[in-house]
Design an enzyme around this catalytic site. Structure first.
Site, short mmCIF file in Angstrom:
data_model
loop_
_atom_site.label_atom_id
_atom_site.label_comp_id
_atom_site.label_asym_id
_atom_site.label_seq_id
_atom_site.Cartn_x
_atom_site.Cartn_y
_atom_site.Cartn_z
CB ALA A 1 4.61 -17.56 19.40
CB THR B 1 2.02 -14.77 21.55
OG1 THR B 1 0.76 -15.36 21.95
CG2 THR B 1 2.80 -14.34 22.73
CG ASP B 2 1.39 -16.87 15.33
OD1 ASP B 2 0.25 -17.36 15.55
OD2 ASP B 2 1.92 -16.90 14.20
CD1 TRP B 3 -3.93 -20.14 18.63
CD2 TRP B 3 -3.35 -18.02 18.28
NE1 TRP B 3 -5.02 -19.34 18.90
CE2 TRP B 3 -4.70 -18.04 18.70
CE3 TRP B 3 -2.78 -16.77 18.04
CZ2 TRP B 3 -5.47 -16.89 18.85
CZ3 TRP B 3 -3.55 -15.62 18.19
CH2 TRP B 3 -4.86 -15.69 18.59
#
Ligand code: NOJ
Length: 870
Positions: free
Chosen positions: A294, A290-292
């Site tokens: 997210a 994931t993005d942070w």
């Protein structure tokens, strides 16, 4: 209520770092509801997640992974899938470990242009600068240097390159992290960078998958869902997915999901995109993170194909809660997440680690991205953390400044040069204006993540930055190179400056943008307030200089296009130079070109319009504080030059434009058939190879019991449960619509990394002769654009860049022969009905153009016909 207060405190604490994601349990769901997408844009379900390991290139790594994963406990498996929590270790993110098998915590670090928030590393030019070089060798060399530095610091996964955003929205905050507003330029930049980085044993990350084209409202907040990028299937394949496909083909080890939704489904759990497009159609064998912060669901993201949750925290960071971690242990024990899905997640991660040889002599992190002191908190997020040596100040720069300078220099793009005003002579009388020529008076790294615009602009702001180990400013470098320069490091034109007829004024202006968690001079990442204008009244500075001096050179450091109309046609504005975002070697690289040691050889990686209204209105930023934004990509394939050509608009400077101090001819085009395109659609894909077969029975609950005498760190994310036995009780879980465990038929467009390998059959090879027809040495860029025939039955942009090559330095009169290859895919459109790439048989009707910009085409070949000089 306690959690609400907690969230507020955490949000305040994190506000400069992360916008807080939403905990849906504590807010009125109508406020944060996901709105319906326009008809035709729904994201269909695609289950189950296709397991990795079926390609022969990856088979040895998967075999090694199988040996260890089949012996892992549930706790060890979960550990490798879940970050330890935000600020819970030296890196921006790290997983737990499986030390019995020699697998450490895997360290993940930004940034795409240098290692973020550490020391003794190189701050390379940004992606947009790399794109402007149109130089594949430099793209690769920078990738190698980045990889070497990451390895030297003990970084397993370096989170770049960026190919999304592609630059659909000219005001978009993070376009500068990628290579330019064209899918092939992005694709070639990404593939070269990935190969370079991974040649050092570091795992590269393609990000952000996908449609993250504006910064504002990208994340869900307490009152609003992140926006939905609504993209039709053909546009997805031909524009936004294209660079991801080439990056996967280059063997990239990991992919990061975007914050936003696509077609109404969050990218971190969009089964169509992750299971269907990325893993099945593109045959991606690495792992998806994931993005942070997210991640918005535990079981849902696991089923949809996510493999690693970063930084691991759940809806409210820093509380020791996670969507995975112990919750994933629970979901596996109670049968909600199938054991084979967990096995596949872990196998993908471990196989990637083996694939790049990280089991052999890979250093541990020797730095902390949390502090620059030698000793510090080992787990700053824990508050009561043990203290130890965190920074060893390992110098990883080697001679990488040479690569950094070469990239910055060969990106410099000369837009205008009347009367050969450039190059300058060392003894020319120079008057230099603008704070962008100088340094940041507060210190070169004084603003966290470069979140201010002071002094020469070397990069944008946000997570895509690194600290500058030093900064060679234009002021320093010009002072060094010139015997006759006077500096006015101010953005207000001095009233008392005198102009002599022979004086040359050099005016430095810039335009900045960045990531949404920092607002700079009113711009929340995207260029909301600044628009497409130079910052700090740069236009006025140029105009003031132009009214006093008869020879003005404008140097622009910029994240993307700016409008030049206020002054570009003024008689005294003789030369305009775009130096993009040069990193630490800003000064030296510029001086190399200004004084003629090198001819400029950069080309625009985007179009410069005459006014913002020349763009389609659908690419404007959307600023809508309530309700979920539906950002529908109605312009389809028509972004940047594709739009300008389609709408018959002549921009100020076309995509690919860039002058030199010399001139070039492109002549003698020839085309050869390499692999005849005997059919519209590629030959049948190869079948999938075998994937690891595990014992998929439910593990013993005791495997996630807390180990005896375990020393817990507060808020650290663990896989363990207080009462594992209680977790085994099964209940009913509301599986998403369309969920199934029956494997999908293999997509016909797939078959290898990137897709059906036949898509990369070289269909044609085009040769041209490039000659230096001027009086100075220089490098030429040949840009190849394809024009597809109407017989394909779909409306297609008139010209599309598909290849480019750059010559070495050619002496006056010297020539070089360049060869460019076109693949089947380069000549195809995505057939949405058949779900495959469709090309004209034998390339019938295709025209191939080569030139020095999209609007400066010199030769043309008709496939099956003649090649001509134009
Ligand atoms: C958010 C950014 O979007 C991403 O690019 C970055 O890698 C992570 N934060 C970690 O800093």
């Amino acid at each position: 209520m306690a959690r609400l207060i907690g969230l507020t405190i955490v949000s305040l604490f994190l506000s400069p770092v992360f916008s807080s994601p939403v905990d849906t349990s504590i807010y009125d769901p109508t406020l944060i509801r996901r709105d319906s997408v326009p008809e035709g844009y729904e994201s269909p379900p695609y289950y189950p997640a296709p397991p990795g390991g079926w390609l022969s290139d990856w088979a040895p790594a998967y075999a090694k992974a199988y040996e260890v994963v089949s012996n892992m406990t549930l706790a060890e498996k979960v550990n490798l899938t879940t970050g330890t929590g935000i600020f819970m270790g030296p890196c921006v993110g790290q997983t737990g470990s499986a030390l019995r098998f020699g697998i450490p915590s895997i360290c993940l670090m930004d940034a795409p242009l240098g290692i973020r928030n550490t020391d003794h590393n190189t701050a390379f030019p940004a992606g947009i600068t790399v794109g402007a070089t149109f130089d594949k060798d430099l793209m690769y060399a920078r990738g190698v240097a980045l990889g070497e530095e990451a390895r030297g610091k003990g970084v397993n996964v370096l989170m770049g390159p960026v190919v999304g955003p592609i630059g659909r929205k000219p005001r978009g905050g993070r376009n500068w992290e990628g290579f330019g507003a064209d899918p092939s330029l992005q694709a070639i930049g990404a593939a070269q960078t990935v190969k370079g980085m991974q040649s050092t044993g570091v795992i590269a990350t393609l990000k952000h998958f996908i449609g993250n084209e504006q910064e504002m409202y990208r994340m869900s907040s307490v009152i609003q869902r992140g926006y939905s990028s609504n993209i039709d299937d053909r546009t997805l394949h031909e524009l936004y997915l294209w660079p991801f496909a080439e990056g996967v083909r280059a063997g990239v080890g990991s992919v990061m999901t975007a914050y936003n939704d696509v077609n109404g489904s969050a990218c971190s759990q969009n089964s169509k995109l992750l299971n269907g497009v990325l893993k099945d159609e593109l045959g991606f064998q690495g792992f998806v993170m994931t993005d942070w912060l997210a991640q918005i669901g535990g079981v849902s993201s696991a089923l949809a194909g996510l493999d690693m949750a970063m930084p691991g925290d759940g809806a409210v960071p820093l509380f020791g809660d996670a969507y995975w971690g112990s919750e994933l242990s629970k979901s596996v024990l109670n049968g909600t997440v199938p054991v084979d899905r967990l096995n596949d997640m872990v196998t993908r991660i471990v196989a990637t680690w083996y694939k790049f040889g990280q089991d052999k002599d890979f250093p541990s992190p020797n730095f902390s991205s949390n502090t620059d002191t030698s000793k510090g908190l080992l787990y700053p997020g824990a508050v009561f953390s043990p203290i130890g040596v965190v920074n060893q100040f390992v110098d990883v720069q080697d001679d990488h400044k040479t690569v950094a300078r070469a990239v910055a220099r060969d990106a410099i793009t000369l837009l205008k040069n009347e009367n050969n005003t450039l190059p300058l002579k060392r003894n020319d009388s120079l008057k230099i204006f603008g704070t962008d020529a100088g340094t940041n008076p507060d210190g070169i790294n004084s603003c966290a993540d470069r979140g201010c615009n002071k002094g020469v602009l070397t990069m944008g702001w946000g997570s895509g930055t690194s600290k500058l180990p030093y900064l060679n400013t234009p002021q320093d470098a010009i002072a060094n190179a010139s015997s006759n320069a006077e500096f006015f490091i101010t953005d207000n034109f001095p009233s008392d400056v005198t102009a002599k007829p022979a004086d040359v004024a050099i005016v430095f202006i810039n335009a900045d943008s960045g990531e949404n968690y920092i607002t700079v001079e009113g711009n929340p990442g995207d260029r909301t307030v600044a628009g497409l204008h130079a910052w700090h009244n740069g236009d006025d500075l140029v105009k003031a200089a132009a009214s006093k001096f008869s020879k003005v050179v404008v140097v622009v450091h910029t994240v993307g296009p700016i409008i030049l109309e206020d002054w570009i046609d003024l008689p005294s504005v003789k030369s305009v130079v775009f130096a993009h975002l040069p990193g630490q070697e800003a000064g030296g690289s510029l001086v190399d070109v200004l004084f003629g040691d090198y001819s400029p050889s950069g080309h625009l990686p985007y179009t410069i319009p005459r006014s913002e209204s020349q763009y389609p209105s659908s690419v404007n930023l959307i600023n809508q504080p309530f309700g979920q934004i539906q950002d529908t990509f109605t312009e389809g394939l028509y972004i940047d030059y594709r739009h300008f050509q389609n709408a018959n608009i002549t921009p100020r400077y076309p995509f690919g434009h860039g002058l030199s101090y010399t001139t070039f001819n492109i002549t003698e085009p020839t085309i050869s058939v390499i692999t005849p395109l005997q059919s519209q659609y590629p030959p049948t894909r190869p079948a999938k190879g075998p994937t690891p077969t595990y014992d998929n029975s439910t593990p013993a609950a005791s495997e996630v019991a807390w180990p005896k005498d375990f020393n817990r760190v507060w808020r650290y994310l663990y896989p363990y449960l207080d009462d594992p036995a209680a977790a085994t009780s099964t209940g009913s879980y509301p599986y998403p619509a369309g969920y199934t465990t029956v494997p999908q038929p293999a997509p016909r467009a797939g078959g290898a990394e990137g897709g059906n390998p036949a898509l990369w059959d070289v269909a044609f090879s085009v040769r041209i002769k490039v000659s230096n027809t001027g009086a100075r040495p220089g490098r030429a860029v040949a840009q190849l654009y394809v024009e597809l025939p109407s017989s394909l039955g779909v409306d297609t942009p008139r010209l599309q860049l598909r290849q480019f090559e750059k010559t070495k330095t050619l002496a006056p009169g010297e020539s070089a022969v360049l060869t460019m290859e076109l693949t089947r895919k380069d000549l195809s459109v995505w057939d949405v009905e058949v779900q495959d790439w469709k090309a004209p048989v034998n390339g019938q009707g295709v025209k191939i153009w080569v030139g020095e910009s999209v609007a400066d085409l010199r030769v043309m070949c008709e496939v099956g016909g003649e090649c001509t000089d134009i």
